[in-house]
Write a protein that holds these residues in place. Structure first.
Motif, PDB file in Angstrom:
ATOM      1  N   UNK A  58       0.848  -1.357  -0.179  1.00 51.93           N
ATOM      2  CA  UNK A  58       0.253   0.306   0.017  1.00 51.93           C
ATOM      3  C   UNK A  58       0.809   1.202  -0.006  1.00 51.93           C
ATOM      4  N   UNK A  59       1.898   1.421   0.475  1.00 57.85           N
ATOM      5  CA  UNK A  59       2.443   2.304   0.434  1.00 57.85           C
ATOM      6  C   UNK A  59       3.013   2.591  -0.505  1.00 57.85           C
ATOM      7  N   UNK A  60       3.479   1.754  -1.149  1.00 55.42           N
ATOM      8  CA  UNK A  60       4.600   1.792  -2.423  1.00 55.42           C
ATOM      9  C   UNK A  60       3.506   2.146  -3.196  1.00 55.42           C
ATOM     10  N   UNK A  61       2.213   1.940  -3.892  1.00 56.35           N
ATOM     11  CA  UNK A  61       1.581   2.087  -3.860  1.00 56.35           C
ATOM     12  C   UNK A  61       0.826   3.802  -3.408  1.00 56.35           C
ATOM     13  N   UNK A  62       0.975   3.760  -2.983  1.00 55.24           N
ATOM     14  CA  UNK A  62       0.992   5.137  -2.321  1.00 55.24           C
ATOM     15  C   UNK A  62       2.253   6.510  -3.117  1.00 55.24           C
ATOM     16  N   UNK A  63       3.417   6.087  -3.112  1.00 56.01           N
ATOM     17  CA  UNK A  63       4.515   6.636  -3.861  1.00 56.01           C
ATOM     18  C   UNK A  63       4.893   6.198  -5.126  1.00 56.01           C
ATOM     19  N   UNK A  64       4.052   5.518  -5.901  1.00 52.62           N
ATOM     20  CA  UNK A  64       4.604   5.380  -7.019  1.00 52.62           C
ATOM     21  C   UNK A  64       3.187   6.049  -7.812  1.00 52.62           C
ATOM     22  N   UNK A  65       2.344   6.275  -7.683  1.00 53.65           N
ATOM     23  CA  UNK A  65       0.845   6.497  -8.113  1.00 53.65           C
ATOM     24  C   UNK A  65       0.696   7.811  -7.984  1.00 53.65           C
ATOM     25  N   UNK A  66       1.629   8.463  -7.127  1.00 53.77           N
ATOM     26  CA  UNK A  66       1.317   9.779  -6.464  1.00 53.77           C
ATOM     27  C   UNK A  66       0.931  10.829  -7.442  1.00 53.77           C
ATOM     28  N   UNK A  67       0.977  10.689  -8.455  1.00 52.01           N
ATOM     29  CA  UNK A  67       0.459  11.995  -9.342  1.00 52.01           C
ATOM     30  C   UNK A  67      -1.070  11.643  -9.550  1.00 52.01           C
ATOM     31  N   UNK A  68      -2.137  10.058  -9.658  1.00 54.33           N
ATOM     32  CA  UNK A  68      -2.908   9.988  -9.355  1.00 54.33           C
ATOM     33  C   UNK A  68      -4.185   9.702  -8.621  1.00 54.33           C
ATOM     34  N   UNK A  69      -4.779  10.432  -8.347  1.00 56.92           N
ATOM     35  CA  UNK A  69      -5.787  10.475  -6.755  1.00 56.92           C
ATOM     36  C   UNK A  69      -5.797   9.234  -6.514  1.00 56.92           C
ATOM     37  N   UNK A  70      -7.050   9.181  -7.173  1.00 62.25           N
ATOM     38  CA  UNK A  70      -7.243   7.417  -7.315  1.00 62.25           C
ATOM     39  C   UNK A  70      -6.079   6.429  -6.304  1.00 62.25           C
ATOM     40  N   UNK A  71      -5.213   6.319  -7.010  1.00 63.76           N
ATOM     41  CA  UNK A  71      -4.320   5.281  -6.758  1.00 63.76           C
ATOM     42  C   UNK A  71      -3.928   5.618  -6.177  1.00 63.76           C
ATOM     43  N   UNK A  72      -3.710   7.302  -5.346  1.00 68.89           N
ATOM     44  CA  UNK A  72      -3.090   6.538  -4.094  1.00 68.89           C
ATOM     45  C   UNK A  72      -4.234   6.998  -2.073  1.00 68.89           C
ATOM     46  N   UNK A 113      -6.614   4.365  -3.242  1.00 67.61           N
ATOM     47  CA  UNK A 113      -6.267   2.810  -3.323  1.00 67.61           C
ATOM     48  C   UNK A 113      -4.769   2.489  -2.233  1.00 67.61           C
ATOM     49  N   UNK A 114      -3.737   2.744  -2.470  1.00 67.60           N
ATOM     50  CA  UNK A 114      -2.620   2.647  -1.574  1.00 67.60           C
ATOM     51  C   UNK A 114      -3.434   2.830  -0.233  1.00 67.60           C
ATOM     52  N   UNK A 115      -3.678   3.946   0.235  1.00 68.43           N
ATOM     53  CA  UNK A 115      -4.002   4.099   1.864  1.00 68.43           C
ATOM     54  C   UNK A 115      -5.525   3.246   2.567  1.00 68.43           C
ATOM     55  N   UNK A 116      -5.924   2.824   1.330  1.00 72.24           N
ATOM     56  CA  UNK A 116      -6.706   1.855   1.745  1.00 72.24           C
ATOM     57  C   UNK A 116      -6.033   0.304   2.568  1.00 72.24           C
ATOM     58  N   UNK A 117      -5.885   0.142   1.192  1.00 72.04           N
ATOM     59  CA  UNK A 117      -4.402  -1.077   1.484  1.00 72.04           C
ATOM     60  C   UNK A 117      -3.889  -1.498   3.018  1.00 72.04           C
ATOM     61  N   UNK A 118      -2.792   0.145   3.098  1.00 74.14           N
ATOM     62  CA  UNK A 118      -2.680   0.053   4.250  1.00 74.14           C
ATOM     63  C   UNK A 118      -3.448  -0.095   5.633  1.00 74.14           C
ATOM     64  N   UNK A 119      -4.383   0.508   5.550  1.00 74.33           N
ATOM     65  CA  UNK A 119      -6.062   0.017   6.199  1.00 74.33           C
ATOM     66  C   UNK A 119      -6.185  -1.290   6.781  1.00 74.33           C
ATOM     67  N   UNK A 120      -6.158  -1.568   5.721  1.00 74.13           N
ATOM     68  CA  UNK A 120      -6.888  -3.057   5.916  1.00 74.13           C
ATOM     69  C   UNK A 120      -5.700  -3.950   6.820  1.00 74.13           C
ATOM     70  N   UNK A 121      -4.421  -3.734   6.250  1.00 74.80           N
ATOM     71  CA  UNK A 121      -3.263  -4.582   6.573  1.00 74.80           C
ATOM     72  C   UNK A 121      -3.507  -3.991   7.978  1.00 74.80           C
ATOM     73  N   UNK A 122      -3.420  -2.662   8.776  1.00 74.34           N
ATOM     74  CA  UNK A 122      -3.420  -2.150   9.948  1.00 74.34           C
ATOM     75  C   UNK A 122      -4.789  -3.026  10.611  1.00 74.34           C
ATOM     76  N   UNK A 123      -5.578  -3.494  10.549  1.00 76.94           N
ATOM     77  CA  UNK A 123      -6.886  -4.329  10.411  1.00 76.94           C
ATOM     78  C   UNK A 123      -7.240  -5.848  10.748  1.00 76.94           C
TER      79      UNK A 123
END
Length: 102
Positions: A19-33, A35-45
């Motif tokens: 999720x962190x890699x998704x957020x960092x790699x696709x910083x230009x696309x708001x939707x992909x950012x 999705x990356x945040x959602x993946x990180x929150x799912x990992x915490x859950x």
């Protein structure tokens, strides 16, 4: 517990890094950012639920329910924001939204 806690935490760590890699790699696309945040929150859950199962306490499951409520609110607001920004600028590129002008 059928699955050891170490395996759950390793999986949660891998999901968080993805999720962190998704957020960092696709910083230009708001939707992909988002999705990356959602993946990180799912990992915490996943880590909370695994730890709650390991120690026999319901605290981690309560925290995961709170995270689910927070992510559903975040997704609905973020989706509304993305739709508004797409209508306003005809793009979801985050670099185009760096000015504070109206």
């Amino acid at each position: 517990m059928i699955v050891p806690l170490q395996h759950i935490l390793i999986l949660a760590g891998i999901l968080f890094v993805l999720g962190l890699a998704c957020t960092m790699v696709w910083r230009m696309n708001v939707i992909m950012m988002l999705i990356g945040i959602e993946i990180m929150l799912n990992a915490a859950m996943l880590a909370f639920v695994g730890a709650a199962n390991r120690w026999g306490a319901a605290d981690g499951q309560v925290f995961s329910l709170m995270i689910m409520a927070m992510t559903s609110a975040e997704v609905s607001l973020a989706l509304a924001l993305v739709v508004y920004l797409h209508r306003w600028r005809k793009s979801v590129n985050a670099d185009e939204f760096n000015d504070m002008k109206g």
